[in-house]
Design an enzyme around this catalytic site. Sequence first.
Site, short mmCIF file in Angstrom:
data_model
loop_
_atom_site.label_atom_id
_atom_site.label_comp_id
_atom_site.label_asym_id
_atom_site.label_seq_id
_atom_site.Cartn_x
_atom_site.Cartn_y
_atom_site.Cartn_z
N PRO A 173 33.89 84.18 22.86
CA PRO A 173 33.43 83.70 21.56
C PRO A 173 32.29 82.69 21.56
O PRO A 173 32.46 81.52 21.19
CB PRO A 173 34.70 83.09 20.96
CG PRO A 173 35.44 82.57 22.15
CD PRO A 173 35.19 83.59 23.24
N CYS A 174 31.09 83.14 21.91
CA CYS A 174 29.93 82.26 21.85
C CYS A 174 29.57 81.91 20.40
O CYS A 174 28.83 80.94 20.16
CB CYS A 174 28.74 82.89 22.56
SG CYS A 174 28.31 84.55 21.98
N HIS A 175 30.10 82.66 19.43
CA HIS A 175 29.82 82.35 18.03
C HIS A 175 30.44 81.02 17.60
O HIS A 175 30.08 80.47 16.56
CB HIS A 175 30.33 83.47 17.12
CG HIS A 175 31.80 83.73 17.20
ND1 HIS A 175 32.35 84.56 18.15
CD2 HIS A 175 32.85 83.26 16.46
CE1 HIS A 175 33.66 84.61 17.98
NE2 HIS A 175 33.99 83.83 16.97
#
Length: 205
Positions: A173-175
Amino acid sequence: MNSTEMTGDRLAGGFSVAEADLRVLRDRLSRRADQEGLLELAYRVVDSPVGRLLVIAGDHGVVRVAFEREGFPAVLSAVAERVSPRLLHAPWKLDAVAREFDEYFAGRRRQFETPVDFVLSSGFRLSVQRELPAIGYGRTISYRDLAGRLENPRAVRAVGTACATNPLPVIVPCHRVVRSDGALGGYLGGLDAKTTLLELEREAA
Protein backbone atom coordinates in the site's frame (compact mmCIF):
# COMPACT_ATOMS: atom_id res chain seq x y z
CA MET A 1 6.09 -18.83 -24.44
CA ASN A 2 6.00 -15.05 -24.34
CA SER A 3 2.52 -13.54 -24.75
CA THR A 4 1.99 -9.81 -24.67
CA GLU A 5 -1.22 -9.65 -26.70
CA MET A 6 -4.19 -8.57 -24.60
CA THR A 7 -6.85 -8.81 -27.32
CA GLY A 8 -7.08 -9.67 -30.97
CA ASP A 9 -9.44 -10.91 -33.63
CA ARG A 10 -7.20 -11.96 -36.53
CA LEU A 11 -4.58 -14.64 -36.98
CA ALA A 12 -1.44 -14.12 -39.03
CA GLY A 13 -3.07 -15.51 -42.16
CA GLY A 14 -5.87 -12.96 -42.03
CA PHE A 15 -8.62 -15.33 -40.88
CA SER A 16 -11.15 -13.71 -38.58
CA VAL A 17 -11.47 -15.37 -35.20
CA ALA A 18 -14.28 -14.75 -32.75
CA GLU A 19 -13.04 -13.43 -29.41
CA ALA A 20 -14.67 -16.35 -27.60
CA ASP A 21 -12.83 -18.83 -29.81
CA LEU A 22 -9.59 -16.96 -29.28
CA ARG A 23 -10.04 -17.16 -25.53
CA VAL A 24 -10.54 -20.93 -25.78
CA LEU A 25 -7.35 -21.28 -27.83
CA ARG A 26 -5.37 -19.16 -25.37
CA ASP A 27 -6.73 -21.14 -22.47
CA ARG A 28 -5.73 -24.44 -24.07
CA LEU A 29 -2.26 -23.09 -24.80
CA SER A 30 -1.66 -21.82 -21.28
CA ARG A 31 -3.00 -24.98 -19.64
CA ARG A 32 -0.83 -27.16 -21.87
CA ALA A 33 2.20 -25.00 -21.08
CA ASP A 34 1.41 -25.27 -17.38
CA GLN A 35 1.11 -29.05 -17.56
CA GLU A 36 4.47 -29.29 -19.32
CA GLY A 37 6.19 -27.03 -16.79
CA LEU A 38 6.76 -24.27 -19.34
CA LEU A 39 4.61 -21.60 -17.69
CA GLU A 40 6.64 -19.49 -15.27
CA LEU A 41 4.46 -16.36 -15.12
CA ALA A 42 0.70 -16.05 -15.44
CA TYR A 43 -1.40 -12.93 -15.83
CA ARG A 44 -5.00 -11.85 -15.68
CA VAL A 45 -6.91 -8.57 -15.64
CA VAL A 46 -9.27 -7.70 -12.79
CA ASP A 47 -11.86 -4.93 -12.66
CA SER A 48 -11.78 -2.44 -9.82
CA PRO A 49 -13.06 1.00 -8.76
CA VAL A 50 -9.70 2.42 -9.90
CA GLY A 51 -9.94 0.85 -13.33
CA ARG A 52 -8.71 -2.43 -14.73
CA LEU A 53 -5.64 -3.89 -13.06
CA LEU A 54 -3.13 -6.23 -14.66
CA VAL A 55 -1.86 -8.85 -12.19
CA ILE A 56 1.19 -11.01 -12.95
CA ALA A 57 2.30 -13.85 -10.69
CA GLY A 58 4.88 -16.60 -10.60
CA ASP A 59 5.60 -19.54 -8.33
CA HIS A 60 6.79 -17.28 -5.50
CA GLY A 61 3.88 -14.83 -5.58
CA VAL A 62 2.58 -11.75 -7.36
CA VAL A 63 5.39 -9.88 -9.10
CA ARG A 64 3.49 -7.01 -10.69
CA VAL A 65 0.23 -5.09 -10.42
CA ALA A 66 -0.26 -2.45 -13.09
CA PHE A 67 -2.81 0.27 -13.77
CA GLU A 68 -4.25 0.51 -17.25
CA ARG A 69 -2.69 3.93 -17.75
CA GLU A 70 0.74 2.24 -17.68
CA GLY A 71 -0.11 0.29 -20.84
CA PHE A 72 -0.66 -3.40 -20.25
CA PRO A 73 1.29 -4.61 -23.33
CA ALA A 74 4.29 -2.50 -22.28
CA VAL A 75 4.16 -3.87 -18.73
CA LEU A 76 3.91 -7.46 -19.97
CA SER A 77 6.88 -6.94 -22.28
CA ALA A 78 8.97 -5.41 -19.50
CA VAL A 79 8.20 -8.24 -17.07
CA ALA A 80 8.89 -10.86 -19.74
CA GLU A 81 12.27 -9.26 -20.38
CA ARG A 82 13.25 -8.78 -16.73
CA VAL A 83 11.80 -11.91 -15.14
CA SER A 84 10.88 -14.59 -17.69
CA PRO A 85 9.57 -14.77 -21.26
CA ARG A 86 7.45 -17.78 -20.28
CA LEU A 87 4.49 -15.54 -19.59
CA LEU A 88 0.94 -16.38 -20.63
CA HIS A 89 -2.64 -15.38 -19.92
CA ALA A 90 -3.70 -17.98 -17.34
CA PRO A 91 -6.41 -16.36 -15.22
CA TRP A 92 -7.30 -19.49 -13.26
CA LYS A 93 -3.86 -19.44 -11.63
CA LEU A 94 -4.70 -16.06 -10.08
CA ASP A 95 -8.19 -16.85 -8.77
CA ALA A 96 -7.10 -16.47 -5.13
CA VAL A 97 -5.61 -13.01 -5.55
CA ALA A 98 -8.57 -11.94 -7.70
CA ARG A 99 -10.89 -12.87 -4.81
CA GLU A 100 -8.74 -10.85 -2.42
CA PHE A 101 -8.98 -7.83 -4.71
CA ASP A 102 -12.77 -8.20 -4.81
CA GLU A 103 -12.91 -8.42 -1.01
CA TYR A 104 -10.61 -5.44 -0.58
CA PHE A 105 -12.57 -3.20 -2.91
CA ALA A 106 -15.81 -4.29 -1.23
CA GLY A 107 -14.38 -3.15 2.12
CA ARG A 108 -14.26 -6.69 3.53
CA ARG A 109 -10.49 -7.17 3.49
CA ARG A 110 -7.89 -5.02 5.23
CA GLN A 111 -4.75 -6.95 4.37
CA PHE A 112 -3.74 -9.05 1.39
CA GLU A 113 -2.60 -12.56 2.25
CA THR A 114 -1.45 -13.59 -1.20
CA PRO A 115 2.34 -14.03 -1.41
CA VAL A 116 4.30 -11.33 -3.20
CA ASP A 117 7.64 -11.55 -4.98
CA PHE A 118 9.82 -8.41 -4.98
CA VAL A 119 11.94 -9.67 -7.86
CA LEU A 120 11.53 -6.30 -9.62
CA SER A 121 12.90 -4.31 -6.68
CA SER A 122 16.29 -4.01 -5.02
CA GLY A 123 18.39 -1.86 -2.70
CA PHE A 124 16.79 0.98 -0.76
CA ARG A 125 13.64 0.83 -2.86
CA LEU A 126 13.13 -2.74 -1.74
CA SER A 127 13.60 -1.72 1.91
CA VAL A 128 10.93 0.96 1.54
CA GLN A 129 8.48 -1.31 -0.24
CA ARG A 130 8.87 -4.05 2.37
CA GLU A 131 7.98 -1.51 5.05
CA LEU A 132 4.78 -0.31 3.37
CA PRO A 133 2.50 -3.16 4.57
CA ALA A 134 3.25 -2.09 8.15
CA ILE A 135 1.23 1.10 7.59
CA GLY A 136 -2.17 0.43 9.11
CA TYR A 137 -5.30 0.07 7.00
CA GLY A 138 -7.11 3.39 6.73
CA ARG A 139 -4.09 5.33 7.97
CA THR A 140 -1.44 7.42 6.29
CA ILE A 141 2.19 8.30 6.96
CA SER A 142 4.38 11.01 5.47
CA TYR A 143 7.35 10.32 3.23
CA ARG A 144 9.50 11.97 5.89
CA ASP A 145 8.18 9.77 8.70
CA LEU A 146 8.64 6.68 6.58
CA ALA A 147 12.26 7.68 5.97
CA GLY A 148 12.63 8.02 9.74
CA ARG A 149 11.23 4.54 10.27
CA LEU A 150 13.96 3.24 8.02
CA GLU A 151 16.58 5.16 10.06
CA ASN A 152 17.45 7.28 7.04
CA PRO A 153 15.70 10.61 7.72
CA ARG A 154 17.42 12.43 4.87
CA ALA A 155 16.15 9.96 2.28
CA VAL A 156 12.74 11.59 1.85
CA ARG A 157 13.10 11.93 -1.92
CA ALA A 158 14.38 8.37 -2.23
CA VAL A 159 11.34 7.17 -0.27
CA GLY A 160 9.12 9.03 -2.72
CA THR A 161 10.87 7.39 -5.64
CA ALA A 162 10.49 3.95 -4.05
CA CYS A 163 6.76 4.52 -3.61
CA ALA A 164 6.41 5.83 -7.17
CA THR A 165 8.13 2.74 -8.56
CA ASN A 166 6.37 0.20 -6.34
CA PRO A 167 5.68 -2.77 -8.65
CA LEU A 168 2.86 -4.03 -6.42
CA PRO A 169 0.45 -1.12 -5.83
CA VAL A 170 -2.72 -1.77 -3.83
CA ILE A 171 -1.34 -5.05 -2.45
CA VAL A 172 1.73 -3.22 -1.12
CA PRO A 173 0.00 0.00 0.00
CA CYS A 174 2.16 2.88 -1.22
CA HIS A 175 -1.08 4.88 -1.51
CA ARG A 176 -0.94 5.33 2.28
CA VAL A 177 2.16 7.52 2.02
CA VAL A 178 1.49 11.26 1.64
CA ARG A 179 3.37 14.54 1.95
CA SER A 180 4.09 16.12 5.32
CA ASP A 181 1.65 18.96 4.57
CA GLY A 182 -1.16 16.47 3.97
CA ALA A 183 -1.07 16.71 0.18
CA LEU A 184 -1.33 13.41 -1.61
CA GLY A 185 1.99 13.44 -3.42
CA GLY A 186 2.39 11.34 -6.54
CA TYR A 187 0.94 7.96 -7.40
CA LEU A 188 1.54 5.52 -10.22
CA GLY A 189 -2.18 5.07 -10.78
CA GLY A 190 -2.90 8.80 -10.71
CA LEU A 191 -4.19 11.02 -7.91
CA ASP A 192 -7.82 10.04 -8.53
CA ALA A 193 -6.93 6.41 -7.89
CA LYS A 194 -4.97 7.31 -4.76
CA THR A 195 -7.90 9.36 -3.45
CA THR A 196 -10.33 6.51 -4.17
CA LEU A 197 -8.18 3.98 -2.28
CA LEU A 198 -7.74 6.23 0.75
CA GLU A 199 -11.45 7.08 0.89
CA LEU A 200 -12.41 3.41 0.52
CA GLU A 201 -10.22 2.47 3.47
CA ARG A 202 -11.40 5.36 5.67
CA GLU A 203 -15.03 4.48 5.06
CA ALA A 204 -14.48 0.75 5.67
CA ALA A 205 -12.39 1.39 8.77
